[in-house]
Design a protein around this motif. Structure first.
Motif, PDB file in Angstrom:
ATOM      1  N   VAL A   1       5.271  52.191 -24.611  1.00 30.23           N
ATOM      2  CA  VAL A   1       3.993  53.216 -24.378  1.00 30.23           C
ATOM      3  C   VAL A   1       2.953  52.987 -24.863  1.00 30.23           C
ATOM      4  CG1 VAL A   1       3.786  55.881 -24.439  1.00 30.23           C
ATOM      5  CG2 VAL A   1       6.313  54.737 -24.168  1.00 30.23           C
ATOM      6  N   GLY A   2       1.999  53.118 -24.172  1.00 29.91           N
ATOM      7  CA  GLY A   2       0.414  53.209 -24.755  1.00 29.91           C
ATOM      8  C   GLY A   2      -0.298  54.136 -24.122  1.00 29.91           C
ATOM      9  N   LEU A   3      -0.825  55.239 -24.687  1.00 36.44           N
ATOM     10  CA  LEU A   3      -1.361  56.317 -23.991  1.00 36.44           C
ATOM     11  C   LEU A   3      -3.262  55.850 -24.134  1.00 36.44           C
ATOM     12  CD1 LEU A   3       0.545  59.084 -25.557  1.00 36.44           C
ATOM     13  CD2 LEU A   3       1.190  58.026 -23.350  1.00 36.44           C
ATOM     14  N   GLY A   4      -3.825  56.761 -23.020  1.00 39.16           N
ATOM     15  CA  GLY A   4      -5.225  56.698 -23.081  1.00 39.16           C
ATOM     16  C   GLY A   4      -5.705  57.752 -22.285  1.00 39.16           C
ATOM     17  N   TRP A   5      -7.048  57.772 -22.542  1.00 42.09           N
ATOM     18  CA  TRP A   5      -7.721  58.795 -21.522  1.00 42.09           C
ATOM     19  C   TRP A   5      -9.163  58.114 -21.131  1.00 42.09           C
ATOM     20  CZ3 TRP A   5     -10.775  63.709 -23.402  1.00 42.09           C
ATOM     21  CH2 TRP A   5     -10.912  64.603 -22.326  1.00 42.09           C
ATOM     22  N   HIS A   6      -9.761  58.495 -19.787  1.00 45.85           N
ATOM     23  CA  HIS A   6     -10.872  57.582 -19.493  1.00 45.85           C
ATOM     24  C   HIS A   6     -11.966  58.620 -19.086  1.00 45.85           C
ATOM     25  CE1 HIS A   6     -13.048  54.508 -17.233  1.00 45.85           C
ATOM     26  NE2 HIS A   6     -12.084  53.656 -17.255  1.00 45.85           N
ATOM     27  N   PRO A   7     -12.650  59.109 -19.909  1.00 52.25           N
ATOM     28  CA  PRO A   7     -13.617  60.342 -19.786  1.00 52.25           C
ATOM     29  C   PRO A   7     -14.889  59.680 -19.511  1.00 52.25           C
ATOM     30  CG  PRO A   7     -13.092  60.819 -21.987  1.00 52.25           C
ATOM     31  CD  PRO A   7     -12.161  59.645 -21.144  1.00 52.25           C
ATOM     32  N   TYR A   8     -15.989  60.238 -19.161  1.00 48.75           N
ATOM     33  CA  TYR A   8     -17.200  59.576 -18.915  1.00 48.75           C
ATOM     34  C   TYR A   8     -18.172  60.869 -19.376  1.00 48.75           C
ATOM     35  CZ  TYR A   8     -16.212  55.903 -15.611  1.00 48.75           C
ATOM     36  OH  TYR A   8     -15.556  54.695 -15.339  1.00 48.75           O
ATOM     37  N   LEU A   9     -18.776  60.699 -20.651  1.00 48.72           N
ATOM     38  CA  LEU A   9     -19.707  61.534 -21.438  1.00 48.72           C
ATOM     39  C   LEU A   9     -21.094  61.304 -20.520  1.00 48.72           C
ATOM     40  CD1 LEU A   9     -19.122  61.697 -25.101  1.00 48.72           C
ATOM     41  CD2 LEU A   9     -17.869  62.815 -23.186  1.00 48.72           C
TER      42      LEU A   9
END
Length: 332
Positions: free
Chosen positions: A174-182
């Motif tokens: 398991v390797g979690l992440g998030w991909h938001p653009y500021l």
């Protein structure tokens, strides 16, 4: 003091939930498809400010152009050749990019459903769950993983807690992440000032896969790619790089400052590495928002022997990656 509430919404054909303050100064819209944060407005002394680079329209969202605000699980970023070996068995994912790699996990297009919706004088809390990986029959991922995404909107900003629980009887990678653009008010981020918590960067091959062993990390101190310390202006750089290092206890902070508006956005994370992408290769959206991605591990983590223990999540065990977006006070 403003209270908070949650209402139902719609983005094209996709149902959403809208978290907002009663005075309208804070608002977040989240699609059930992918548990995707579509927009985020936070209060400033000058009024509400949009701080997220979302999808242009429902068609853009259908195409998942740029993986905007995608939840990344069970792995984040790239996986070399779309395959990995775990506990002696080799597994292969169906999806591939132009270089033959798998990208951004398996749930950014998944169906999520509300688990909890609460609002009071201090915050709105929306918790979503997905069964996408729970049956253990996902191609390339025969593990039973339950995922929840908890969004909390308050006067402090927006926080995401991404929670993975191994519901199977064997360990799972398991390797979690998030991909938001500021985004800054002018959208084009090339003149913005970026500050990152680490001065080391990951070295990759032409497929953006990290090199093997110690060659995968280099010291960026004193180079134009060093955004640690006081940071520096992006100055038109095309960046698609993972930044790594040893963090002090507490939140790990990355900041984007707009010199024209004096607005400073912070994306802080509980642990892990920071992937930065300027969007320079996206069709029609070059430099329109900066992806500051909180990830647990560098790209291709499932194939790196030195991360074999770190990615392992035992039966019945839970792991949480937390991230928050807020506007910092103007020091002037």
């Amino acid at each position: 003091m403003a209270g908070y509430h949650i209402t139902e919404g719609q983005f094209g054909d996709d149902p959403t939930r809208i978290l907002s303050s009663d005075d309208g100064s804070a608002r977040a819209e989240i699609a059930l498809r992918g548990a995707t944060l579509l927009s985020l407005t936070l209060p400033t002394a000058q009024g509400p400010e949009s701080v997220l680079g979302g999808y242009n329209d429902p068609a853009d969202f259908t195409a998942l152009t740029g993986a905007r605000s995608a939840i990344l699980a069970p792995y984040s970023n790239r996986l070399a050749g779309g395959q990995y070996t775990f506990d002696g068995a080799t597994h292969a994912f169906a999806g591939r990019d132009n270089d033959g790699n798998s990208l951004h996990g398996l749930v950014m297009d998944a169906a999520w459903y509300p688990v909890r919706e609460t609002a009071d004088d201090n915050s709105s809390i929306l918790e979503l769950g997905t069964d996408q990986l729970l049956a253990g029959d996902a191609p390339g991922y025969p593990f039973k993983l339950a995922l929840k995404a908890r969004f909390t909107l308050s006067r402090e900003g927006l926080q995401l807690d991404l929670i993975a629980t191994n519901q199977g009887t064997v360990s799972a990678p398991v390797g979690l992440g998030w991909h938001p653009y500021l985004e800054t008010r002018g959208h084009d981020i090339r003149d913005a000032h970026l500050t990152l918590p680490y001065h080391q960067g990951v070295v990759t091959d032409e497929r953006l896969i990290p090199l093997a062993g110690a060659a995968s990390v280099t010291d960026l101190s004193g180079t134009e790619s060093d955004f640690s310390g006081e940071g520096r202006t992006i100055d038109g750089q095309a960046i698609d790089r993972c930044f790594v290092g040893s963090a002090q206890p507490g939140w790990i902070s990355s900041r984007l400052h707009d010199p024209a508006t004096h607005l400073t956005l912070e994306l802080a994370q509980s642990h892990g590495v920071v992937q930065v992408y300027t969007g320079h290769s996206l069709p029609h959206r070059q430099y329109d928002g900066l992806a500051i991605e909180p990830n647990e591990f560098m790209p291709d983590a499932f194939n790196r022997p030195e991360l074999a223990n770190a990615i392992r999540l035992g039966p019945g065990r839970e792991r949480t990656l937390s991230a928050r977006i807020r506007i910092l006070p103007d020091p002037t």
